[in-house]
Design a protein around this motif. Structure first.
Motif, PDB file in Angstrom:
ATOM      1  N   GLU A 179       0.825  -1.202   0.000  1.00  0.00           N
ATOM      2  CA  GLU A 179       0.000   0.000   0.000  1.00  0.00           C
ATOM      3  C   GLU A 179       0.865   1.260   0.000  1.00  0.00           C
ATOM      4  O   GLU A 179       0.485   2.281  -0.571  1.00  0.00           O
ATOM      5  N   VAL A 223      -8.197   5.456  -2.711  1.00  0.00           N
ATOM      6  CA  VAL A 223      -9.092   4.337  -3.028  1.00  0.00           C
ATOM      7  C   VAL A 223      -8.388   3.365  -3.974  1.00  0.00           C
ATOM      8  O   VAL A 223      -7.903   3.750  -5.036  1.00  0.00           O
ATOM      9  N   ASP A 235     -12.514  -0.019  -0.140  1.00  0.00           N
ATOM     10  CA  ASP A 235     -12.373   1.350   0.356  1.00  0.00           C
ATOM     11  C   ASP A 235     -13.662   2.153   0.192  1.00  0.00           C
ATOM     12  O   ASP A 235     -13.673   3.363   0.393  1.00  0.00           O
ATOM     13  N   LYS A 273     -11.847   5.483   7.261  1.00  0.00           N
ATOM     14  CA  LYS A 273     -12.999   4.584   7.249  1.00  0.00           C
ATOM     15  C   LYS A 273     -13.911   4.850   8.442  1.00  0.00           C
ATOM     16  O   LYS A 273     -15.142   4.740   8.328  1.00  0.00           O
ATOM     17  N   SER A 312     -16.883   6.757  -0.040  1.00  0.00           N
ATOM     18  CA  SER A 312     -15.512   6.246   0.011  1.00  0.00           C
ATOM     19  C   SER A 312     -14.630   7.070   0.934  1.00  0.00           C
ATOM     20  O   SER A 312     -14.990   8.172   1.363  1.00  0.00           O
ATOM     21  N   ILE A 313     -13.449   6.524   1.213  1.00  0.00           N
ATOM     22  CA  ILE A 313     -12.383   7.307   1.832  1.00  0.00           C
ATOM     23  C   ILE A 313     -11.905   8.327   0.800  1.00  0.00           C
ATOM     24  O   ILE A 313     -12.454   8.410  -0.302  1.00  0.00           O
ATOM     25  N   LYS A 369      -5.919   5.238   6.157  1.00  0.00           N
ATOM     26  CA  LYS A 369      -7.127   4.631   5.603  1.00  0.00           C
ATOM     27  C   LYS A 369      -8.084   4.198   6.710  1.00  0.00           C
ATOM     28  O   LYS A 369      -9.302   4.389   6.619  1.00  0.00           O
TER      29      LYS A 369
END
Length: 443
Positions: free
Chosen positions: A240, A308, A313, A267, A302-303, A263
Motif C-alpha cells: 500500500e 481508493v 475502500d 474509514k 468512500s475514503i 485509511k
C-alpha cells in the motif's frame, strides 16, 4: 494512568531525503504502536536522485548512542539497516550480545542508485550470523550466498540456503527484484517454508521499501507473535505504501508507510458520515419516500479518492435504503465496506478515472428531478441504455462511468429499457454536497 509504550531500536544510517534509514524505521515503529528510538551509524547526503556522500560515525559514537538508549528505554526488539564497517559491527554485537532480543537485520548492501552502503562487506556478514531474522532482496541474497549478483532461479532453495548458512531463526527472501506479474516473498525457518504473493505495483516511488518492510516485520512480530502473520502484514504495508507513494523529488520517491493507518482513520469518518446521512433521511422521511426507485436506493461513500484502491475502500448500506408500504423509509444498516453494489461500482469507476468524488446515490427517474438538477447547475448527461455494448452483465457501471467522465458530468440518468428501471445517479465530493443535491429534489 498513562499508557506504557515499549521501545524498538533502529540502528541504521540517516537518510537526509527521509525515504529510508533510521527516521523511516522510527516512523514505522510509531505507526504500529511502539516508541521508536534510533542509533545512527552514518549521515548520508542523499535525495531521490541518489546518494552523494556518506559520513560514517565512529564506533565509540555509535556505542554511546546505544548505551544511552538502553539506560532509559525498555527496548524489546532491534532492527539494523546500514552498518558501514567492521568497527560498527563489533560495537553492535558487543552491545546487544547479552540483551536476548529479537534482531531483524535488513542486509543493506546497495542504495537504490547502486551506491555501496557498506565499506567492508565481509565484516557485515558477522552481523547476519545468528540474527533472529534477515530480510534480503534477490540481489542481496545472491551476494550473501555466492559473493556476486546472479539471477535467482529458485527462490525457495535460495531462502533455505541462507537459513542454513547463517543459522537464522527466519529468513524472508523478498521478490521485488525478481521479474514477474506478481511479487513473491518466501519465508523459511527450520521447520518449514511458505510463500506470499501480491500483484506487482509499477511505481517510481519505491525508495524505503526494504527499511519499511524490516521495521514493520519486527513490530508486527512483537504484536502478534507469529512470523507468518507478521510477514503478511508487513508485505501489505509496503504494497500500500508503494501504491500511494509520496511523489516527492525528481527521482525515486519514498513510499508512504502511513497509508494503512490513514485509511483506517478515514474509514471511521466514512461510517460516521453514513450515520449522519441516515439522520438526514429521517428528517425528510415522508418526502424521501418519493425518491426511491423500485430496486431501492443505496449510498456509496468512500475514503479520500486518491487513496481508493478497490471496493474495500467504499462503504454502502448492507440492506440498502428501502421504501416501506406505509410511506416510511428505512436505512438498512450496517454500513459495510467491499459490498459490490451498483452504486459502489460506479463510484469506483469514476474515482479510477480521476473524478474527484467520494459519494454517490441512485434515485428514481423523474423528468422534474432532472430539470431541477440542471436548473441548479449540475452537469447532467443522459445515458441511452439501448446503446450499451453487448458485453453482458457486470460492466454497465464501467460504461456509465466512462461516458460520464468524458462529459465531465455530476449526474447521469437513463430512461430505462426492457427489464431495466429508469434511474438517476448523482455523485459529489463530500457527504454534505450529496445532501445538498438531494435537497434540490426534496424542498
Amino acid at each position: 494512568m498513562s499508557r506504557h509504550l515499549y521501545s524498538l531500536l533502529s540502528i541504521a544510517g540517516f537518510d537526509s531525503g527521509n525515504g529510508a534509514g533510521v527516521e523511516t524505521d522510527i516512523k514505522v515503529f510509531d505507526l504500529l504502536g511502539f516508541h521508536g528510538v534510533g542509533a545512527i551509524t552514518a549521515i548520508t547526503s542523499q535525495n531521490t536522485t541518489g546518494v552523494k556522500k556518506i559520513y560514517p560515525l565512529t564506533g565509540e559514537q555509535l556505542r554511546e548512542q546505544i548505551r544511552t538508549i538502553f539506560e532509559d528505554f525498555e527496548v524489546i526488539g532491534v532492527k539494523t539497516g546500514m552498518v558501514y564497517n567492521s568497527e560498527q559491527v563489533k560495537v553492535i554485537k558487543d552491545e546487544l550480545r547479552d540483551k536476548n532480543l529479537p534482531i531483524v537485520v535488513d542486509p543493506v548492501i546497495f542504495a537504490k542508485d547502486g551506491t555501496s552502503l557498506i565499506d567492508e562487506p565481509k565484516s557485515f556478514i558477522e552481523l547476519i550470523k545468528g540474527a533472529f531474522a534477515i530480510t534480503p532482496n534477490a540481489d542481496e541474497a545472491t551476494i550473501l550466498i555466492k559473493g556476486r549478483k546472479e539471477e535467482v532461479k529458485n527462490q525457495r532453495e535460495l531462502c533455505t540456503d541462507l537459513l542454513n548458512k547463517y543459522d537464522n531463526n527466519y529468513v524472508v527472501l523478498k521478490g521485488g527484484h525478481i521479474p514477474g506479474d506478481k511479487s513473491k516473498d518466501v519465508l523459511c525457518w527450520k521447520e518449514g517454508i511458505t510463500e506470499f504473493y501480491l500483484p506487482r505495483r509499477l511505481s517510481k516511488d519505491t525508495h524505503g521499501t526494504g527499511s519499511v518492510f524490516a521495521s514493520a516485520l519486527l513490530a508486527y512480530y512483537l504484536k502478534v507473535g507469529n512470523m507468518i502473520e507478521a510477514v503478511s502484514k508487513a508485505k501489505l504495508l509496503v504494497y500500500e505504501g508503494i501504491s500511494h507513494g509520496i511523489n516527492a523529488g525528481r527521482g525515486i520517491g519514498p513510499i508512504d508507510p502511513s497509508v494503512q493507518l490513514r485509511k483506517e482513520a478515514m474509514k471511521f469518518k466514512v461510517m460516521e458520515d453514513m450515520r449522519r446521512f441516515s439522520h438526514f433521511i429521517n428528517q425528510y422521511n415522508n418526502n424521501f419516500y418519493h425518491l426511491i426507485p423500485e430496486v431501492q436506493s443505496n449510498l456509496a461513500h468512500s475514503i479520500e479518492p486518491e487513496l481508493v484502491d478497490d471496493l474495500n475502500d467504499i462503504a454502502t448500506f448492507e440492506g440498502r435504503i428501502i421504501k416501506e408500504w406505509n410511506g416510511n423509509v428505512r436505512v438498512g444498516f450496517p454500513s459495510v465496506f467491499g459490498y459490490p453494489t451498483h452504486t459502489a461500482r460506479l463510484l469506483l469507476g469514476l474515482i479510477k478515472r480521476g473524478v474527484k468524488c467520494d459519494s454517490l446515490i441512485n434515485v428514481r427517474f423523474d423528468e422534474r428531478y432532472v430539470k431541477a438538477l440542471m436548473d441548479n447547475g449540475y452537469r447532467v448527461i443522459e445515458i441511452d441504455r439501448e446503446k450499451e455494448p453487448t458485453w453482458g452483465e457486470g460492466k454497465t457501471m464501467e460504461w456509465i462511468a466512462e461516458l460520464s467522465y468524458r462529459e465531465n458530468a455530476t449526474v447521469a440518468f437513463d430512461r430505462g429499457m426492457k427489464g431495466k428501471e429508469a434511474m438517476i445517479r448523482i455523485w459529489s465530493y463530500g457527504i454534505y454536497d450529496i445532501i445538498k443535491a438531494l435537497k434540490v429534489l426534496l424542498d
